[in-house]
Enzyme design. Structure first.
Site, PDB file in Angstrom:
ATOM      1  N   GLU A  12      31.191  -2.055 -33.487  1.00 43.68           N
ATOM      2  CA  GLU A  12      30.597  -2.747 -32.349  1.00 43.68           C
ATOM      3  C   GLU A  12      31.578  -2.968 -31.417  1.00 43.68           C
ATOM      4  O   GLU A  12      31.953  -3.860 -30.755  1.00 43.68           O
ATOM      5  CB  GLU A  12      29.869  -4.105 -32.854  1.00 43.68           C
ATOM      6  CG  GLU A  12      28.775  -3.706 -33.608  1.00 43.68           C
ATOM      7  CD  GLU A  12      27.986  -4.926 -34.121  1.00 43.68           C
ATOM      8  OE1 GLU A  12      28.347  -6.103 -33.821  1.00 43.68           O
ATOM      9  OE2 GLU A  12      26.616  -4.958 -34.220  1.00 43.68           O
ATOM     10  N   GLU A  34      23.426  -0.436 -38.975  1.00 43.89           N
ATOM     11  CA  GLU A  34      22.894  -1.939 -39.284  1.00 43.89           C
ATOM     12  C   GLU A  34      21.838  -2.111 -38.583  1.00 43.89           C
ATOM     13  O   GLU A  34      21.443  -1.454 -37.449  1.00 43.89           O
ATOM     14  CB  GLU A  34      24.059  -2.738 -38.724  1.00 43.89           C
ATOM     15  CG  GLU A  34      25.567  -2.971 -39.207  1.00 43.89           C
ATOM     16  CD  GLU A  34      26.444  -3.633 -38.565  1.00 43.89           C
ATOM     17  OE1 GLU A  34      25.949  -4.773 -38.004  1.00 43.89           O
ATOM     18  OE2 GLU A  34      27.457  -3.502 -38.660  1.00 43.89           O
TER      19      GLU A  34
HETATM   20  P1  P53 Z   1      25.542 -12.105 -38.031  1.00 44.81           P
HETATM   21  C1  P53 Z   1      26.089  -9.786 -32.236  1.00 44.81           C
HETATM   22  C2  P53 Z   1      25.162  -9.031 -31.858  1.00 44.81           C
HETATM   23  C3  P53 Z   1      24.723  -7.841 -32.844  1.00 44.81           C
HETATM   24  C4  P53 Z   1      25.490  -7.492 -33.739  1.00 44.81           C
HETATM   25  O1  P53 Z   1      25.402 -10.644 -37.334  1.00 44.81           O
HETATM   26  C5  P53 Z   1      26.579  -8.477 -34.233  1.00 44.81           C
HETATM   27  C6  P53 Z   1      27.018  -9.775 -33.596  1.00 44.81           C
HETATM   28  C7  P53 Z   1      27.930 -10.479 -33.974  1.00 44.81           C
HETATM   29  O2  P53 Z   1      27.382 -11.575 -34.455  1.00 44.81           O
HETATM   30  O3  P53 Z   1      27.336  -8.284 -35.265  1.00 44.81           O
HETATM   31  C8  P53 Z   1      26.852  -7.478 -36.243  1.00 44.81           C
HETATM   32  O4  P53 Z   1      26.094 -11.985 -39.181  1.00 44.81           O
HETATM   33  C9  P53 Z   1      28.130  -6.842 -37.233  1.00 44.81           C
HETATM   34  C10 P53 Z   1      28.262  -7.526 -38.489  1.00 44.81           C
HETATM   35  C11 P53 Z   1      27.228  -8.624 -38.508  1.00 44.81           C
HETATM   36  C12 P53 Z   1      25.647  -8.373 -38.024  1.00 44.81           C
HETATM   37  O5  P53 Z   1      25.803  -7.863 -36.921  1.00 44.81           O
HETATM   38  O6  P53 Z   1      26.198 -12.954 -36.810  1.00 44.81           O
HETATM   39  O7  P53 Z   1      28.638  -5.582 -37.083  1.00 44.81           O
HETATM   40  O8  P53 Z   1      29.460  -7.792 -38.937  1.00 44.81           O
HETATM   41  O9  P53 Z   1      27.300  -9.711 -39.553  1.00 44.81           O
HETATM   42  C13 P53 Z   1      24.777  -9.500 -38.213  1.00 44.81           C
HETATM   43  O10 P53 Z   1      23.899 -12.482 -38.092  1.00 44.81           O
END
Ligand code: P53
Length: 476
Positions: free
Chosen positions: A176, A374
């Protein structure tokens, strides 16, 4: 006929710092994730000066995957995973980041982990830098504001490409990388780039400089991978939140276009090997004088990625306002709520159609294979006395997203390599540091305060996803 290719890469995704724990085992160094405390929705994680006794650092122990990975991978195999996306903690390989020689115990850990995956026919998909760079590179070098980090990163990349070239084919460089477009908040600049800002510092050009060095490092890593073994496939990794105009007013449309430019130019550089003209013009208008050399430009053209990995959780919306005549995008101020979609408990806008739109957007722009690395639904799960968890809301979220993804492939003709939902086993949230924001098919008995037995148990979504994989999503 399901529509997904027979070798479609169904799996799950995690990142080392969010599940491994064992933060000081096997000679591991301190990473940026190790100095972040637990926050909550609306409460930012604190970034401390080093590790301070008495504070709650949820990533230190996480879910103890470091010791339990064999059992966890067995559960992934039971679900039928074809691949498993994780990251290599840079600090297990180079504990400080600037050493000349790697740490053998760290290298051995990932050898064992990858062997365990391969034993079940699960292909590891690896991110090199997923929010866990060595903290020493922050304190000694100022993070990615320093050009020296290019060499440290490329050394790390070359070591792991060489070591694991026969176990890992698919790689991504920076997780990201475009989160730091949100440079007014402390989280993304620190997790992406190890940036800590001085009070009053002009943050924006520092972010662009750090991102430039990362893009050069990524390109040099791609080049190194091709020299080490041409069979390796190296992708970029973009956080995709498509930005819609709030209305069809022409200025809202232009605002949305500018916002997309500001959030996704990173992909242009990764894929095309050069900066888009709109960004160079923007640098000139703002008077940003960045250190971008002829050699850098050459490196960028020689290290274009093989595929685009991206995360998709939500869409954004934006709007033109009278106080912003140039329609400049500032992620901390420019986003508005979309009245047409629901939100998760953490305020993330749920928009399955946005995934189909995003797949088409990437495909139209770049014509490179796409990999959804993801996607998922962070929610509060309640475990019943018998250990079961009814996470029907997660099934609904994923079914809707997979169904849109299928339309993109079958109806729109997008080239999609695979799908690895986020946090396939419950883990520490990156954004908040909480355990209670869960994504998994597998429940982990651990609470925000660190209590819990760490026992694993399948949720309702476990057998649902098992069936999706088995049938190649034929019924969605
Ligand atoms: P969490 C922001 C927006 C989109 C994805 O996020 C993001 C974030 C950062 O928070 O992160 C990604 O755990 C990232 C993972 C993360 C996952 O999305 O905040 O690549 O490490 O855990 C979900 O709910």
């Amino acid at each position: 006929m399901s529509g997904f290719k027979a070798d479609f890469m169904w799996g799950g995704a995690v990142a080392a710092h969010q599940l491994e724990g064992g933060w000081q085992e096997g000679g591991k160094g301190i990473s940026v994730a190790d100095v972040m405390t637990a926050g909550a929705h609306g409460v930012a994680r604190e970034i401390t000066d080093g590790v301070i006794a008495g504070k709650n650092y949820p990533n230190h122990d996480a879910i103890d995957f470091y010791h339990r990975y064999k059992d966890d991978i067995k559960l992934f195999a039971e679900m039928g995973f074809k691949c498993f996306r994780t990251s290599i903690a840079w600090t297990r390989i180079f504990p400080l980041g600037d050493e000349a020689q790697p740490n053998e115990a760290g290298l051995q850990f990932y050898d064992d982990l990858f062997d365990e995956c391969l034993k079940y026919g699960i292909e590891p998909v690896i991110t090199l830098s997923h929010f866990e760079m060595p903290y020493h590179l922050v304190t000694e070098y100022g993070g990615w504001r320093n050009r020296k980090l290019i060499d440290f990163f490329v050394r790390f990349a070359a070591v792991v490409f060489t070591r694991y070239q026969h176990k890992v084919k698919y790689w991504m460089t920076f997780n990201e990388i475009n989160n730091q477009a949100n440079y007014h908040e402390d989280f993304a600049p620190f997790t992406n780039s190890g940036l800590k800002y001085q009070p009053g510092e002009d943050r924006e050009p520092v972010m662009y400089q750090a991102a430039h060095y990362e893009l050069v490092a990524s390109a040099l890593a791609v080049k190194a991978a091709r020299e080490i073994n041409p069979a390796l496939q190296i992708g970029c990794m973009i956080a995709m939140c498509p930005i819609y105009p709030l209305t069809c007013a022409p200025d809202d449309m232009m605002m949305a276009m500018n916002a997309m430019h500001r959030r996704y130019w990173f992909t242009d550089v990764h894929v095309r090997g050069k900066y888009p003209q709109h960004l160079l013009n923007y640098f000139a208008r703002r008077g940003f004088d960045l250190d971008i050399t002829e050699e850098d430009r050459q490196a960028l053209t020689e290290g274009c990625v093989d595929y685009i990995g991206f995360s998709y959780y939500m869409s954004f919306a934006t709007q033109a306002t009278a106080d912003n005549p140039q329609l400049d995008y500032d992620e901390s101020k420019s986003l508005v709520s979309n009245p047409y979609v629901q939100k998760s408990d953490w305020g993330w806008q749920i928009d399955p159609v946005g995934l189909r739109y995003s797949l088409n957007w990437f495909w139209d722009h770049y014509q490179l294979p796409l990999f959804i690395v993801e996607n998922g639904f962070g929610a509060i799960d309640v475990q019943q006395a018998d250990g079961s968890v009814d996470d029907s809301y997660r099934i609904d979220y994923m079914a809707a997203h997979i169904s849109e993804m299928k339309k993109a492939v079958v109806e729109d003709g997008v080239d999609l390599m695979g799908y690895t939902p986020w946090g396939c086993i419950d883990l520490v949230s990156a954004g908040t540091g909480e355990m209670k924001k869960r994504y998994g098919f597998i429940y982990v008995d651990k609470n925000n305060d660190g209590s819990g037995t760490l026992a694993r148990s399948p949720k309702k979504s476990f057998s649902w996803y098992q069936n999706v994989i088995q049938t190649n999503a034929e019924y969605l």
